[in-house]
Design an enzyme around this catalytic site. Structure first.
Site, PDB file in Angstrom:
ATOM      1  N   PHE A 147      -2.999  -1.715   2.258  1.00  0.00           N
ATOM      2  CA  PHE A 147      -2.383  -0.393   2.430  1.00  0.00           C
ATOM      3  C   PHE A 147      -1.705  -0.021   1.135  1.00  0.00           C
ATOM      4  O   PHE A 147      -0.767  -0.675   0.689  1.00  0.00           O
ATOM      5  CB  PHE A 147      -1.356  -0.347   3.575  1.00  0.00           C
ATOM      6  CG  PHE A 147      -0.793   1.045   3.732  1.00  0.00           C
ATOM      7  CD1 PHE A 147      -1.478   2.003   4.466  1.00  0.00           C
ATOM      8  CD2 PHE A 147       0.380   1.415   3.087  1.00  0.00           C
ATOM      9  CE1 PHE A 147      -0.993   3.316   4.562  1.00  0.00           C
ATOM     10  CE2 PHE A 147       0.866   2.728   3.181  1.00  0.00           C
ATOM     11  CZ  PHE A 147       0.179   3.660   3.921  1.00  0.00           C
ATOM     12  N   ASP A 232       1.136  -4.347  -6.093  1.00  0.00           N
ATOM     13  CA  ASP A 232       1.793  -3.285  -5.334  1.00  0.00           C
ATOM     14  C   ASP A 232       2.929  -3.917  -4.539  1.00  0.00           C
ATOM     15  O   ASP A 232       2.710  -4.534  -3.502  1.00  0.00           O
ATOM     16  CB  ASP A 232       0.783  -2.589  -4.406  1.00  0.00           C
ATOM     17  CG  ASP A 232       1.434  -1.463  -3.592  1.00  0.00           C
ATOM     18  OD1 ASP A 232       2.682  -1.400  -3.551  1.00  0.00           O
ATOM     19  OD2 ASP A 232       0.691  -0.669  -2.987  1.00  0.00           O
ATOM     20  N   LYS A 261       9.658   2.972  -2.230  1.00  0.00           N
ATOM     21  CA  LYS A 261      10.479   2.733  -1.039  1.00  0.00           C
ATOM     22  C   LYS A 261      11.957   2.448  -1.377  1.00  0.00           C
ATOM     23  O   LYS A 261      12.681   3.383  -1.659  1.00  0.00           O
ATOM     24  CB  LYS A 261       9.843   1.633  -0.184  1.00  0.00           C
ATOM     25  CG  LYS A 261       8.513   2.120   0.420  1.00  0.00           C
ATOM     26  CD  LYS A 261       8.086   1.373   1.647  1.00  0.00           C
ATOM     27  CE  LYS A 261       7.006   2.140   2.396  1.00  0.00           C
ATOM     28  NZ  LYS A 261       5.639   1.706   2.130  1.00  0.00           N
TER      29      LYS A 261
HETATM   30  C1  LIG Z   1       4.440   2.546   1.785  1.00  0.00           C
HETATM   31  C2  LIG Z   1       3.493   1.933   0.828  1.00  0.00           C
HETATM   32  C3  LIG Z   1       2.796   2.717  -0.102  1.00  0.00           C
HETATM   33  C4  LIG Z   1       2.867   4.228  -0.109  1.00  0.00           C
HETATM   34  O1  LIG Z   1       4.157   4.721  -0.299  1.00  0.00           O
HETATM   35  P1  LIG Z   1       4.495   6.233   0.105  1.00  0.00           P
HETATM   36  O2  LIG Z   1       5.878   6.428  -0.429  1.00  0.00           O
HETATM   37  O3  LIG Z   1       4.434   6.307   1.601  1.00  0.00           O
HETATM   38  O4  LIG Z   1       3.488   7.090  -0.545  1.00  0.00           O
HETATM   39  C5  LIG Z   1       1.972   2.070  -1.005  1.00  0.00           C
HETATM   40  N1  LIG Z   1       1.846   0.736  -1.000  1.00  0.00           N
HETATM   41  C6  LIG Z   1       2.498  -0.049  -0.122  1.00  0.00           C
HETATM   42  C7  LIG Z   1       2.311  -1.533  -0.170  1.00  0.00           C
HETATM   43  C8  LIG Z   1       3.317   0.520   0.847  1.00  0.00           C
HETATM   44  O5  LIG Z   1       3.936  -0.244   1.736  1.00  0.00           O
END
Ligand SMILES: *Cc1c(COP(=O)(O)O)cnc(C)c1O
Length: 408
Positions: A147, A232, A261
């Protein structure tokens, strides 16, 4: 006439959303009106322990006093310049974020998905300018069940059909390999590979923790094959796993780090690509940007977040509370919990499907004053703010035990 907002009940507000808000979410039926620390309160004044923490955007709790102060102070001085001009908050944010992560240069953005998109652009440009990949042929290797966000390019390499269906045509240039499989990665990486992009722990997939040695293996393989390692850490980073970054569990430093986040302290969207100088150096003026990226309010809050992490207190709390969490979950194994994966203050808990779906368990927990969110099937994710106390955590686990005992 429409009643004033304060006079509307939770049920009124939920009903009012239906005709006017896109139906891209299916929230639990709770309407939060205020919050502090690990606790939220609904419109009727019922209190709930927040065991989701905004998918780790609220690692420091709701309205952390230091972060709120930083935001207020900045609101009173300067909020936005655009990057057409410098602002007096950005240099310190970048200096301290780079130092915290052991990397050199920062590209500030807003949302996580933008950080991912920006990381992809940097990696492709690096592949053409530095590695010498023929124009238009750069590939990025990603993991199944990833994700990384919701943009058209990002869903192009999702393996979740509900995230993709109906949104094509898709962006080419991605190869998907199984997660936690170094042999598959070895096979997929070739001379066109710009980068390997993975989550050090797959959050949305259910807090999937790779085998010990996997991240070290990815680091070694990408170095040997001459491509970038992009981690990520938008969900796994910034204290959640008991370290500043989840890659630190294997003492690995990626070439490119994606943060978001919690970087915005639960106040404003703040994300960043942080990279080695030779990599970020490929971007020149006009080649990438964002109107709000690096704005002074975001930089002030982001700097305050970095300040909290510099103390090490939150990483320690996640480590210590993680023991309490694992102890509690271990006791539930065979009593409604079929398995779990946990690192720091973060767990994916597989509930016996006979007791209900993850959604049903989440609804029962909500009625008992605990807010969680299911991920897939019968898995729920536990990720309270790192400010939660051990007693609050034990009490939440007790409630989970009670709910599982009643279910089925
Ligand atoms: C939440 C998340 C994203 C996307 O972040 P948004 O602020 O919702 O666009 C990307 N990568 C990971 C691992 C995430 O948990």
């Amino acid at each position: 006439m429409t009643a004033p907002a304060h006079a509307r009940t939770s049920a009124d507000l939920i009903r009012a959303e239906e005709p006017v808000l896109a139906h891209n979410y299916h929230p639990l039926p709770v309407v939060v009106a205020r919050a502090e620390g690990a606790w939220v309160e609904d419109v009727e004044g019922r209190r709930y322990l927040d065991m989701l923490a905004g998918y780790s955007a609220l690692n420091f709790g709701h309205r952390h006093p230091g972060l709120i102060r930083a935001a207020h102070d900045q609101l009173d001085r300067l909020t936005l310049t655009s990057r057409a001009f410098h602002n007096d908050r950005l240099a310190e944010f970048a200096e301290r974020l780079a130092a915290l992560t052991g990397l050199d240069m920062v590209l500030p953005m807003n949302t996580g998905a933008e950080a991912v998109e920006s990381g992809i652009k940097v990696a492709r440009k690096w592949a053409y300018d530095v590695k010498g990949v023929p124009d238009g042929q750069a590939t990025i290797v990603v993991a199944a069940d990833n994700f990384h966000g919701r943009t058209t390019t990002i869903v192009s390499f999702s393996t979740d059909e509900s995230a993709r269906a109906g949104f094509g045509p898709f962006t080419p240039g991605f190869k998907v390999v199984p997660y936690n499989d170094l042999a598959a990665l070895e096979e997929a990486v070739d001379e066109t590979t710009a980068a390997v992009l993975i989550e050090p722990i797959q959050g949305e997939a259910g807090v999937i923790i790779p085998d010990a040695g996997y991240l070290t293996g990815v680091r070694e393989l990408t170095r040997r094959k001459g491509c970038l390692f992009i981690a990520d850490e938008i969900q796994s980073g910034l204290g959640r796993t008991g370290r500043t970054l989840a890659v630190e569990h294997e003492s690995v430093v990626p070439d490119v780090l994606l943060l978001g986040k919690a970087l915005g302290g639960g106040i404003v969207p703040v994300s960043a690509v942080v990279a080695r100088r030779e990599v970020m150096g490929v971007l020149g003026p006009g080649e990438h940007g964002s109107t709000f990226g690096g704005n002074p309010l975001a930089a002030a809050v982001g700097t305050a977040v970095v300040g909290l992490l510099e103390t090490g207190e939150f990483q320690r709390r996640a480590d210590d509370l993680g023991l309490v969490l694992r102890e509690g979950l271990e006791a539930l194994r065979g009593h409604g919990v079929t398995g779990y994966r946990a690192r720091g203050l973060w767990a994916g808990v597989d509930v016996d499907p006979a007791l209900g779906t993850g959604r049903e368990i989440s609804e029962r927990l909500m009625r008992e004053g605990i807010l969680v969110k299911d991920t897939h099937g019968s898995t729920i994710r536990l990720a309270p703010p790192l400010t939660v106390t051990a007693d609050e955590l034990r009490s939440a686990l007790g409630t989970l035990e009670k709910v599982l005992g009643q279910a089925g």
